[in-house]
Design a protein around this motif. Structure first.
Motif, PDB file in Angstrom:
ATOM      1  N   SER A 160      12.084 -97.022  94.074  1.00 44.45           N
ATOM      2  CA  SER A 160      12.918 -97.174  92.880  1.00 44.45           C
ATOM      3  C   SER A 160      12.105 -97.692  91.693  1.00 44.45           C
ATOM      4  CB  SER A 160      14.116 -98.085  93.164  1.00 44.45           C
ATOM      5  OG  SER A 160      13.663 -99.386  93.474  1.00 44.45           O
ATOM      6  N   LEU A 161      11.167 -98.623  91.931  1.00 43.46           N
ATOM      7  CA  LEU A 161      10.323 -99.115  90.835  1.00 43.46           C
ATOM      8  C   LEU A 161       9.392 -98.020  90.299  1.00 43.46           C
ATOM      9  CD1 LEU A 161       9.358-102.708  92.036  1.00 43.46           C
ATOM     10  CD2 LEU A 161      10.887-102.080  90.173  1.00 43.46           C
ATOM     11  N   VAL A 162       8.818 -97.248  91.220  1.00 40.98           N
ATOM     12  CA  VAL A 162       7.938 -96.154  90.781  1.00 40.98           C
ATOM     13  C   VAL A 162       8.733 -95.117  89.991  1.00 40.98           C
ATOM     14  CG1 VAL A 162       6.563 -94.209  91.640  1.00 40.98           C
ATOM     15  CG2 VAL A 162       6.201 -96.480  92.573  1.00 40.98           C
ATOM     16  N   THR A 163       9.924 -94.799  90.473  1.00 40.13           N
ATOM     17  CA  THR A 163      10.777 -93.840  89.763  1.00 40.13           C
ATOM     18  C   THR A 163      11.141 -94.367  88.377  1.00 40.13           C
ATOM     19  OG1 THR A 163      11.689 -93.102  91.859  1.00 40.13           O
ATOM     20  CG2 THR A 163      12.926 -92.538  89.880  1.00 40.13           C
ATOM     21  N   ALA A 164      11.518 -95.650  88.309  1.00 41.01           N
ATOM     22  CA  ALA A 164      11.855 -96.240  87.006  1.00 41.01           C
ATOM     23  C   ALA A 164      10.648 -96.222  86.078  1.00 41.01           C
ATOM     24  CB  ALA A 164      12.355 -97.667  87.205  1.00 41.01           C
ATOM     25  N   GLY A 165       9.456 -96.502  86.622  1.00 37.55           N
ATOM     26  CA  GLY A 165       8.238 -96.462  85.798  1.00 37.55           C
ATOM     27  C   GLY A 165       7.961 -95.083  85.245  1.00 37.55           C
ATOM     28  N   PHE A 166       8.104 -94.051  86.121  1.00 42.56           N
ATOM     29  CA  PHE A 166       7.889 -92.683  85.649  1.00 42.56           C
ATOM     30  C   PHE A 166       8.919 -92.282  84.600  1.00 42.56           C
ATOM     31  CE2 PHE A 166       5.350 -91.792  89.598  1.00 42.56           C
ATOM     32  CZ  PHE A 166       4.178 -91.495  88.928  1.00 42.56           C
ATOM     33  N   LEU A 167      10.167 -92.659  84.819  1.00 41.65           N
ATOM     34  CA  LEU A 167      11.203 -92.335  83.842  1.00 41.65           C
ATOM     35  C   LEU A 167      10.946 -93.030  82.510  1.00 41.65           C
ATOM     36  CD1 LEU A 167      14.431 -92.373  86.029  1.00 41.65           C
ATOM     37  CD2 LEU A 167      13.275 -90.394  85.037  1.00 41.65           C
ATOM     38  N   PHE A 168      10.556 -94.296  82.566  1.00 36.20           N
ATOM     39  CA  PHE A 168      10.266 -95.036  81.332  1.00 36.20           C
ATOM     40  C   PHE A 168       9.060 -94.427  80.618  1.00 36.20           C
ATOM     41  CE2 PHE A 168       8.210 -98.535  79.017  1.00 36.20           C
ATOM     42  CZ  PHE A 168       9.245 -98.866  78.172  1.00 36.20           C
ATOM     43  N   SER A 169       8.027 -94.108  81.383  1.00 39.35           N
ATOM     44  CA  SER A 169       6.839 -93.490  80.799  1.00 39.35           C
ATOM     45  C   SER A 169       7.172 -92.153  80.151  1.00 39.35           C
ATOM     46  CB  SER A 169       5.791 -93.300  81.894  1.00 39.35           C
ATOM     47  OG  SER A 169       4.700 -92.568  81.416  1.00 39.35           O
ATOM     48  N   GLY A 170       7.965 -91.347  80.850  1.00 35.21           N
ATOM     49  CA  GLY A 170       8.373 -90.058  80.276  1.00 35.21           C
ATOM     50  C   GLY A 170       9.210 -90.240  79.029  1.00 35.21           C
ATOM     51  N   GLY A 171      10.103 -91.221  79.051  1.00 39.59           N
ATOM     52  CA  GLY A 171      10.923 -91.497  77.857  1.00 39.59           C
ATOM     53  C   GLY A 171      10.075 -91.917  76.674  1.00 39.59           C
ATOM     54  N   CYS A 172       9.088 -92.770  76.933  1.00 40.16           N
ATOM     55  CA  CYS A 172       8.193 -93.183  75.841  1.00 40.16           C
ATOM     56  C   CYS A 172       7.392 -91.994  75.318  1.00 40.16           C
ATOM     57  CB  CYS A 172       7.259 -94.288  76.318  1.00 40.16           C
ATOM     58  SG  CYS A 172       8.080 -95.867  76.553  1.00 40.16           S
ATOM     59  N   GLY A 173       6.959 -91.122  76.228  1.00 35.89           N
ATOM     60  CA  GLY A 173       6.220 -89.933  75.800  1.00 35.89           C
ATOM     61  C   GLY A 173       7.074 -89.020  74.945  1.00 35.89           C
ATOM     62  N   VAL A 174       8.313 -88.810  75.352  1.00 34.25           N
ATOM     63  CA  VAL A 174       9.228 -87.971  74.567  1.00 34.25           C
ATOM     64  C   VAL A 174       9.488 -88.604  73.202  1.00 34.25           C
ATOM     65  CG1 VAL A 174      11.611 -87.139  74.454  1.00 34.25           C
ATOM     66  CG2 VAL A 174      10.299 -86.862  76.542  1.00 34.25           C
ATOM     67  N   ALA A 175       9.674 -89.930  73.181  1.00 29.51           N
ATOM     68  CA  ALA A 175       9.899 -90.617  71.903  1.00 29.51           C
ATOM     69  C   ALA A 175       8.681 -90.486  70.999  1.00 29.51           C
ATOM     70  CB  ALA A 175      10.224 -92.086  72.156  1.00 29.51           C
ATOM     71  N   ALA A 176       7.480 -90.617  71.573  1.00 32.75           N
ATOM     72  CA  ALA A 176       6.257 -90.487  70.777  1.00 32.75           C
ATOM     73  C   ALA A 176       6.120 -89.073  70.222  1.00 32.75           C
ATOM     74  CB  ALA A 176       5.043 -90.861  71.619  1.00 32.75           C
ATOM     75  N   LEU A 177       6.379 -88.080  71.060  1.00 32.19           N
ATOM     76  CA  LEU A 177       6.289 -86.693  70.583  1.00 32.19           C
ATOM     77  C   LEU A 177       7.320 -86.409  69.497  1.00 32.19           C
ATOM     78  CD1 LEU A 177       5.647 -84.703  73.876  1.00 32.19           C
ATOM     79  CD2 LEU A 177       4.072 -85.084  71.983  1.00 32.19           C
ATOM     80  N   THR A 178       8.509 -86.963  69.659  1.00 32.13           N
ATOM     81  CA  THR A 178       9.544 -86.783  68.640  1.00 32.13           C
ATOM     82  C   THR A 178       9.123 -87.429  67.327  1.00 32.13           C
ATOM     83  OG1 THR A 178      11.226 -86.777  70.368  1.00 32.13           O
ATOM     84  CG2 THR A 178      11.984 -87.162  68.124  1.00 32.13           C
ATOM     85  N   ALA A 179       8.590 -88.646  67.412  1.00 35.38           N
ATOM     86  CA  ALA A 179       8.147 -89.342  66.197  1.00 35.38           C
ATOM     87  C   ALA A 179       7.000 -88.589  65.528  1.00 35.38           C
ATOM     88  CB  ALA A 179       7.724 -90.766  66.537  1.00 35.38           C
ATOM     89  N   LEU A 180       6.035 -88.126  66.322  1.00 29.76           N
ATOM     90  CA  LEU A 180       4.918 -87.373  65.738  1.00 29.76           C
ATOM     91  C   LEU A 180       5.394 -86.064  65.115  1.00 29.76           C
ATOM     92  CD1 LEU A 180       2.157 -87.958  68.415  1.00 29.76           C
ATOM     93  CD2 LEU A 180       2.227 -88.866  66.093  1.00 29.76           C
ATOM     94  N   SER A 181       6.338 -85.401  65.742  1.00 30.60           N
ATOM     95  CA  SER A 181       6.895 -84.177  65.181  1.00 30.60           C
ATOM     96  C   SER A 181       7.606 -84.457  63.858  1.00 30.60           C
ATOM     97  CB  SER A 181       7.866 -83.555  66.182  1.00 30.60           C
ATOM     98  OG  SER A 181       8.582 -82.508  65.599  1.00 30.60           O
ATOM     99  N   TRP A 182       8.365 -85.559  63.813  1.00 28.63           N
ATOM    100  CA  TRP A 182       9.069 -85.924  62.582  1.00 28.63           C
ATOM    101  C   TRP A 182       8.066 -86.218  61.475  1.00 28.63           C
ATOM    102  CZ3 TRP A 182       9.458 -89.637  58.918  1.00 28.63           C
ATOM    103  CH2 TRP A 182      10.593 -89.621  58.119  1.00 28.63           C
ATOM    104  N   ILE A 183       7.012 -86.979  61.817  1.00 27.22           N
ATOM    105  CA  ILE A 183       5.996 -87.321  60.809  1.00 27.22           C
ATOM    106  C   ILE A 183       5.307 -86.052  60.316  1.00 27.22           C
ATOM    107  CG2 ILE A 183       3.773 -88.473  60.497  1.00 27.22           C
ATOM    108  CD1 ILE A 183       4.846 -90.667  62.387  1.00 27.22           C
TER     109      ILE A 183
END
Length: 190
Positions: free
Chosen positions: A72-95
Motif C-alpha cells: 500500500s505504501l509503494v502504491t501510494a508513492g507511485f500514485l503520488f509521484s505520477g500525480g506530481c508528474g502530471v501536475a508538472a507537465l500540466t504546469a509546463l504546458s500552461w507556461i
C-alpha cells in the motif's frame, strides 16, 4: 374545455404513461433487479470466502500484514509521484502556451496580478525617493542647526540634537536599504 368538464375516462387516458415510458420502466426495473441479485450473490460469496480463508490469514498474518502495508505504501508513492508528474507537465504546458501567446485559462488573472505588482513597486520606488529627499533635507537642516549652535558659543551640540542625528541617520540607512530592495524588486517585475 377544462379538466373538470372532460369525462373521467378521457382524463385517465391523457394522464396514463405512454407505451414507450412503460417499456423504459420495465427495462430499468428488470436490469435493477438483476444487478441487485448479482450484488447479493457476490456479497454472499465474499463472506463465505472470508470465513474459509480466516484460518490461513491468521497463520500467515505476521508475513501478510507487513507485506500489505509495504504494497500500500509503494502504491501510494507511485500514485503520488505520477500525480506530481502530471501536475508538472500540466504546469509546463500552461507556461508554454502562455509564452507562445496562445492565451491559456487564467492568463488574464496573471497579467492583472503582474501589473498590480509592477504598479505597487513603482509607487514604493517613488515614495522611497521622496522620503530619501526629505531625509536629506532634514539632515541638511540638522547640520545647519549644529553649525549655528557651535557659533553661538556652545561647547558642542547638545545631547538631544546628537540623539536626533543618530536616530535620523538610522532611519536614513533603513530607507536606503528599502530603496535598494524596491529597486531590485522593480527590476524583476519589469
Amino acid at each position: 374545455m377544462s379538466d373538470q368538464q372532460k369525462p373521467m375516462s378521457q382524463r385517465l387516458h391523457e394522464s396514463a404513461p405512454s407505451t414507450r415510458q412503460t417499456v423504459r420502466f420495465l427495462t430499468a426495473a428488470t436490469i435493477g433487479a438483476a444487478l441487485l441479485g448479482i450484488s447479493g450473490l457476490t456479497l454472499t460469496g465474499t463472506v463465505i470466502a472470508l470465513i474459509m480463508a480466516t484460518p490461513v490469514l491468521i497463520l500467515f498474518s505476521p508475513v501478510l500484514v507487513p507485506a500489505g502495508i509495504l504494497v500500500s505504501l509503494v502504491t501510494a508513492g507511485f500514485l503520488f509521484s505520477g500525480g506530481c508528474g502530471v501536475a508538472a507537465l500540466t504546469a509546463l504546458s500552461w507556461i508554454y502556451n502562455y509564452v507562445a501567446g496562445k492565451h491559456p485559462p487564467g492568463a488574464d488573472q496573471l497579467d492583472y496580478a503582474r501589473s498590480r505588482i509592477a504598479n505597487k513597486a513603482r509607487d514604493m520606488k517613488d515614495r522611497a525617493k521622496e522620503y530619501g529627499q526629505h531625509g536629506q533635507h532634514k539632515a541638511h537642516e540638522a547640520t545647519q542647526q549644529n553649525l549655528v549652535n557651535r557659533k553661538s558659543n556652545h561647547k558642542g551640540p547638545n545631547k538631544l540634537l546628537r540623539f536626533a542625528m543618530k536616530s535620523f541617520h538610522c532611519r536614513l540607512r533603513l530607507l536606503r536599504c528599502s530603496w535598494v530592495a524596491i529597486s531590485k524588486a522593480h527590476m524583476y517585475v519589469d
